[in-house]
Scaffold this active site. Structure first.
Site, PDB file in Angstrom:
ATOM      1  N   ASP A  37      -2.494  58.409 -39.696  1.00 17.38           N
ATOM      2  CA  ASP A  37      -1.945  57.059 -39.468  1.00 17.38           C
ATOM      3  C   ASP A  37      -2.676  56.401 -38.299  1.00 17.38           C
ATOM      4  OD1 ASP A  37       1.113  55.813 -40.328  1.00 17.38           O
ATOM      5  OD2 ASP A  37       0.104  54.886 -38.617  1.00 17.38           O
ATOM      6  N   ASP A  63      -7.793  54.851 -39.131  1.00 16.91           N
ATOM      7  CA  ASP A  63      -7.731  53.455 -39.572  1.00 16.91           C
ATOM      8  C   ASP A  63      -8.317  53.417 -40.969  1.00 16.91           C
ATOM      9  OD1 ASP A  63      -7.938  50.792 -40.117  1.00 16.91           O
ATOM     10  OD2 ASP A  63      -9.220  50.293 -38.397  1.00 16.91           O
ATOM     11  N   VAL A  64      -7.473  53.158 -41.979  1.00 17.22           N
ATOM     12  CA  VAL A  64      -7.962  53.230 -43.367  1.00 17.22           C
ATOM     13  C   VAL A  64      -9.015  52.167 -43.671  1.00 17.22           C
ATOM     14  CG1 VAL A  64      -5.848  54.276 -44.285  1.00 17.22           C
ATOM     15  CG2 VAL A  64      -6.083  51.778 -44.294  1.00 17.22           C
ATOM     16  N   ASN A  90      -1.439  55.801 -48.940  1.00 16.93           N
ATOM     17  CA  ASN A  90      -0.109  55.194 -48.807  1.00 16.93           C
ATOM     18  C   ASN A  90      -0.017  54.096 -47.747  1.00 16.93           C
ATOM     19  OD1 ASN A  90       3.015  55.317 -48.994  1.00 16.93           O
ATOM     20  ND2 ASN A  90       2.566  55.778 -46.842  1.00 16.93           N
ATOM     21  N   TYR A 156       0.190  39.937 -50.121  1.00 13.68           N
ATOM     22  CA  TYR A 156       0.618  41.323 -50.356  1.00 13.68           C
ATOM     23  C   TYR A 156       0.604  41.651 -51.857  1.00 13.68           C
ATOM     24  CZ  TYR A 156       3.669  45.449 -50.434  1.00 13.68           C
ATOM     25  OH  TYR A 156       4.200  46.696 -50.658  1.00 13.68           O
ATOM     26  N   PRO A 186       6.899  51.520 -55.860  1.00 11.25           N
ATOM     27  CA  PRO A 186       8.284  51.433 -55.382  1.00 11.25           C
ATOM     28  C   PRO A 186       8.806  50.005 -55.514  1.00 11.25           C
ATOM     29  CG  PRO A 186       6.825  52.435 -53.730  1.00 11.25           C
ATOM     30  CD  PRO A 186       5.963  51.793 -54.772  1.00 11.25           C
ATOM     31  N   VAL A 189      12.356  50.022 -50.659  1.00  8.01           N
ATOM     32  CA  VAL A 189      12.571  51.253 -49.894  1.00  8.01           C
ATOM     33  C   VAL A 189      12.945  50.811 -48.485  1.00  8.01           C
ATOM     34  CG1 VAL A 189      11.636  53.525 -49.339  1.00  8.01           C
ATOM     35  CG2 VAL A 189      10.642  52.198 -51.225  1.00  8.01           C
TER      36      VAL A 189
HETATM   37  N1  LIG Z   1       9.208  49.694 -48.146  1.00  6.56           N
HETATM   38  C1  LIG Z   1       9.149  49.167 -49.362  1.00  6.56           C
HETATM   39  O1  LIG Z   1      10.123  48.582 -49.870  1.00  6.56           O
HETATM   40  C2  LIG Z   1       7.897  49.290 -50.182  1.00  6.56           C
HETATM   41  C3  LIG Z   1       7.931  48.899 -51.519  1.00  6.56           C
HETATM   42  C4  LIG Z   1       6.786  48.995 -52.295  1.00  6.56           C
HETATM   43  C5  LIG Z   1       5.622  49.503 -51.728  1.00  6.56           C
HETATM   44  N2  LIG Z   1       5.605  49.869 -50.422  1.00  6.56           N
HETATM   45  C6  LIG Z   1       4.364  50.390 -49.895  1.00  6.56           C
HETATM   46  O2  LIG Z   1       4.587  51.698 -49.405  1.00  6.56           O
HETATM   47  C7  LIG Z   1       3.669  51.974 -48.348  1.00  6.56           C
HETATM   48  C8  LIG Z   1       4.440  52.432 -47.129  1.00  6.56           C
HETATM   49  O3  LIG Z   1       5.396  51.440 -46.802  1.00  6.56           O
HETATM   50  P1  LIG Z   1       6.521  51.665 -45.714  1.00  6.56           P
HETATM   51  O4  LIG Z   1       7.693  50.875 -46.152  1.00  6.56           O
HETATM   52  O5  LIG Z   1       6.659  53.111 -45.410  1.00  6.56           O
HETATM   53  O6  LIG Z   1       5.849  50.880 -44.494  1.00  6.56           O
HETATM   54  P2  LIG Z   1       5.891  51.156 -42.907  1.00  6.56           P
HETATM   55  O7  LIG Z   1       5.464  49.873 -42.277  1.00  6.56           O
HETATM   56  O8  LIG Z   1       7.211  51.723 -42.512  1.00  6.56           O
HETATM   57  O9  LIG Z   1       4.777  52.279 -42.688  1.00  6.56           O
HETATM   58  C9  LIG Z   1       3.426  51.975 -42.915  1.00  6.56           C
HETATM   59  C10 LIG Z   1       2.573  52.903 -42.078  1.00  6.56           C
HETATM   60  O10 LIG Z   1       1.193  52.574 -42.326  1.00  6.56           O
HETATM   61  C11 LIG Z   1       0.510  52.621 -41.086  1.00  6.56           C
HETATM   62  N3  LIG Z   1      -0.689  51.791 -41.101  1.00  6.56           N
HETATM   63  C12 LIG Z   1      -0.773  50.439 -41.055  1.00  6.56           C
HETATM   64  N4  LIG Z   1      -2.053  50.047 -41.020  1.00  6.56           N
HETATM   65  C13 LIG Z   1      -2.811  51.181 -41.038  1.00  6.56           C
HETATM   66  C14 LIG Z   1      -4.207  51.426 -41.016  1.00  6.56           C
HETATM   67  N5  LIG Z   1      -5.100  50.424 -40.927  1.00  6.56           N
HETATM   68  N6  LIG Z   1      -4.623  52.707 -41.072  1.00  6.56           N
HETATM   69  C15 LIG Z   1      -3.742  53.730 -41.120  1.00  6.56           C
HETATM   70  N7  LIG Z   1      -2.408  53.561 -41.130  1.00  6.56           N
HETATM   71  C16 LIG Z   1      -1.948  52.290 -41.098  1.00  6.56           C
HETATM   72  C17 LIG Z   1       1.526  52.120 -40.050  1.00  6.56           C
HETATM   73  O11 LIG Z   1       1.180  52.525 -38.746  1.00  6.56           O
HETATM   74  C18 LIG Z   1       2.824  52.748 -40.560  1.00  6.56           C
HETATM   75  O12 LIG Z   1       3.062  54.008 -39.986  1.00  6.56           O
HETATM   76  C19 LIG Z   1       2.882  50.695 -48.125  1.00  6.56           C
HETATM   77  O13 LIG Z   1       1.665  50.752 -48.849  1.00  6.56           O
HETATM   78  C20 LIG Z   1       3.785  49.638 -48.719  1.00  6.56           C
HETATM   79  O14 LIG Z   1       3.093  48.499 -49.111  1.00  6.56           O
HETATM   80  C21 LIG Z   1       6.718  49.776 -49.636  1.00  6.56           C
END
Ligand SMILES: NC(=O)c1ccc[n+]([C@@H]2O[C@H](COP(=O)([O-])OP(=O)(O)OC[C@H]3O[C@@H](n4cnc5c(N)ncnc54)[C@H](O)[C@@H]3O)[C@@H](O)[C@H]2O)c1
Length: 261
Positions: A37, A63-64, A90, A156, A186, A189
């Site tokens: 992360d 950093d992805v 992810n 997004y 998802p 979430v």
């Molecule tokens: N929460 C939802 O309802 C939901 C629904 C559909 C899809 N998603 C997807 O699921 C994934 C995770 O979502 P979440 O809700 O856990 O989000 P979150 O914001 O809680 O966690 C995302 C994580 O990604 C990390 N991150 C951000 N930019 C980064 C980078 N450049 N390099 C490495 N890490 C990085 C952040 O530090 C964080 O820890 C995402 O791809 C999101 O789009 C989430």
């Protein structure tokens, strides 16, 4: 015996939310996990919790959107566990905004992480799988937003449609290397991400109360509730295991029935 004993897995975005939940569950199933992360401190905490629970995990800063950084995180799995078997792409970011308010900066920032980051991960993992010579699995976190456009998340949604598309073209191109590529989608979430989206929604005048965006977005979920990372984890274990060997190029909804297509 876990379903993923000694399977070497990298999970990005693992400092919190869905990624942290996946890392924990994959480790419970016996996987050796690199939890990666941008938040290096957070991911070290998650890895430490997994180790305390008896699992195997290493936290790695990543950093992805930086190819070299991504390559280093994947190579870390090879250095620690001897090989790489599965990558979970992810990490992702979002922003609540009206269509006409999306700026070039918003577009580039979201696409860099959600689109380019997934491409880098797929390419670099595929190179390692190819050198190992016995295939591998890539699992991308897309979203229902990758299958339908929603008005408050234009950039997004476009970025997640890109994830679905990369999943399809990657599956077709990498099949000859015995690499499968799938995505899960998802719905809602309840992670910390929603706190940010909710605040932004109030900032742009779309909602008034704290929690209103989540409530309104969640209306009509067929199973009658929002989800937690644990609700995603069963599908993630399946997609990381040999049980899914005959599935590739798919973007599977895990959304409680928000979409029925
Ligand atoms: N929460 C939802 O309802 C939901 C629904 C559909 C899809 N998603 C997807 O699921 C994934 C995770 O979502 P979440 O809700 O856990 O989000 P979150 O914001 O809680 O966690 C995302 C994580 O990604 C990390 N991150 C951000 N930019 C980064 C980078 N450049 N390099 C490495 N890490 C990085 C952040 O530090 C964080 O820890 C995402 O791809 C999101 O789009 C989430």
């Amino acid at each position: 015996m876990g379903k993923l004993d000694r399977t070497s897995i990298v999970v990005t975005g693992a400092a919190r939310g869905i990624g942290a939940g996946l890392a924990r569950r994959l480790a419970e199933e016996g996987a050796d996990v690199i939890a990666a992360d941008l938040n290096a401190e957070g991911v070290e905490r998650v890895a430490g919790e997994i180790r305390e629970a008896g699992g195997t995990a290493v936290g790695v800063g990543l950093d992805v959107g930086d190819r070299e950084s991504f390559r280093a995180a994947l190579e870390r799995a090879v250095a620690e566990f001897g090989r790489l078997d599965v990558l979970f792409n992810n990490a992702g970011i979002s922003k609540t905004q009206h269509f006409l308010e999306v700026t070039e900066e918003d577009w580039n920032r979201i696409m860099r992480v959600n689109g380019l980051g997934v491409l880098f991960g797929m390419q670099e993992a595929a190179k390692i799988f190819s050198n190992q010579g016995d295939g591998g699995k890539i699992v991308n976190t897309a979203s229902i937003a990758g299958k339908e456009g929603f008005p408050l998340f234009p950039a997004y949604c476009a970025s997640k449609a890109a994830v679905v598309s990369l999943t399809q073209s990657g599956a077709r191109d990498l099949a000859a290397e015995k690499i499968t590529v799938n995505a899960f989608c998802p719905g809602v979430v309840t992670t910390e991400l929603w706190e940010q989206l909710d605040e932004e929604s109030r900032d742009v005048g779309e909602t008034e109360r704290q929690g209103q965006l989540l409530e309104e977005f969640s209306e009509g979920i067929l199973v009658g509730r929002t989800s937690a990372p644990e609700d995603i984890a069963g599908l993630a274990v399946f997609l990381a295991s040999e049980d899914s060997d005959y599935i590739t190029g798919q973007a599977i909804n895990v959304d409680g029935g928000m979409l029925v297509h």
